[in-house]
Scaffold this active site. Structure first.
Site, PDB file in Angstrom:
ATOM      1  N   ARG A 243       0.834  -1.198   0.000  1.00 36.98           N
ATOM      2  CA  ARG A 243       0.000   0.000   0.000  1.00 36.98           C
ATOM      3  C   ARG A 243       0.866   1.244   0.000  1.00 36.98           C
ATOM      4  O   ARG A 243       2.004   1.234   0.450  1.00 36.98           O
ATOM      5  CB  ARG A 243      -0.946   0.009   1.214  1.00 36.98           C
ATOM      6  CG  ARG A 243      -1.980  -1.114   1.170  1.00 36.98           C
ATOM      7  CD  ARG A 243      -2.970  -0.872   0.026  1.00 36.98           C
ATOM      8  NE  ARG A 243      -3.868  -1.976  -0.202  1.00 36.98           N
ATOM      9  CZ  ARG A 243      -3.797  -2.826  -1.226  1.00 36.98           C
ATOM     10  NH1 ARG A 243      -2.828  -2.737  -2.106  1.00 36.98           N
ATOM     11  NH2 ARG A 243      -4.684  -3.779  -1.391  1.00 36.98           N
ATOM     12  N   CYS A 244       0.282   2.328  -0.494  1.00 41.76           N
ATOM     13  CA  CYS A 244       0.958   3.617  -0.601  1.00 41.76           C
ATOM     14  C   CYS A 244       1.655   3.962   0.714  1.00 41.76           C
ATOM     15  O   CYS A 244       1.045   3.805   1.774  1.00 41.76           O
ATOM     16  CB  CYS A 244      -0.079   4.686  -0.953  1.00 41.76           C
ATOM     17  SG  CYS A 244       0.617   6.307  -1.264  1.00 41.76           S
ATOM     18  N   PRO A 245       2.910   4.350   0.635  1.00 35.98           N
ATOM     19  CA  PRO A 245       3.728   4.716  -0.528  1.00 35.98           C
ATOM     20  C   PRO A 245       4.640   3.589  -1.018  1.00 35.98           C
ATOM     21  O   PRO A 245       5.490   3.825  -1.866  1.00 35.98           O
ATOM     22  CB  PRO A 245       4.569   5.871   0.006  1.00 35.98           C
ATOM     23  CG  PRO A 245       4.860   5.458   1.429  1.00 35.98           C
ATOM     24  CD  PRO A 245       3.569   4.769   1.889  1.00 35.98           C
TER      25      PRO A 245
END
Length: 81
Positions: A19-21
């Site tokens: 998941r981001c980042p």
């Protein structure tokens, strides 16, 4: 069977589950390791990559050759500048 740009890359990065980042961080690390002109296929499932990966390519002056964001996994092909 038809060969697509997604099957003709020099390198592959599996970022599924990240998941981001993290996906963009992994792309950056992997892009640094490959030669100019080579391609990287990214497989991921984070919706934010639809925004983040094209932005990364513009900022770092790499070429986004292809993207597929209609179904999972999302696929991107980047050519290193």
């Amino acid at each position: 069977m038809t060969t697509t740009i997604f099957q003709q890359t020099n390198h592959t990065l599996d970022a599924i589950g990240l998941r981001c980042p993290e996906p963009v961080m992994m792309v950056r690390m992997n892009i640094r390791k490959i030669a100019s002109g080579e391609t990287l296929l990214i497989k991921c499932d984070d919706p934010s990559t639809a925004r983040d990966i094209p932005s990364f390519c513009r900022f770092m002056e790499h070429e986004l050759l292809a993207k597929q964001t209609d179904t999972l996994p999302f696929l991107y092909v980047i050519k290193k500048n």
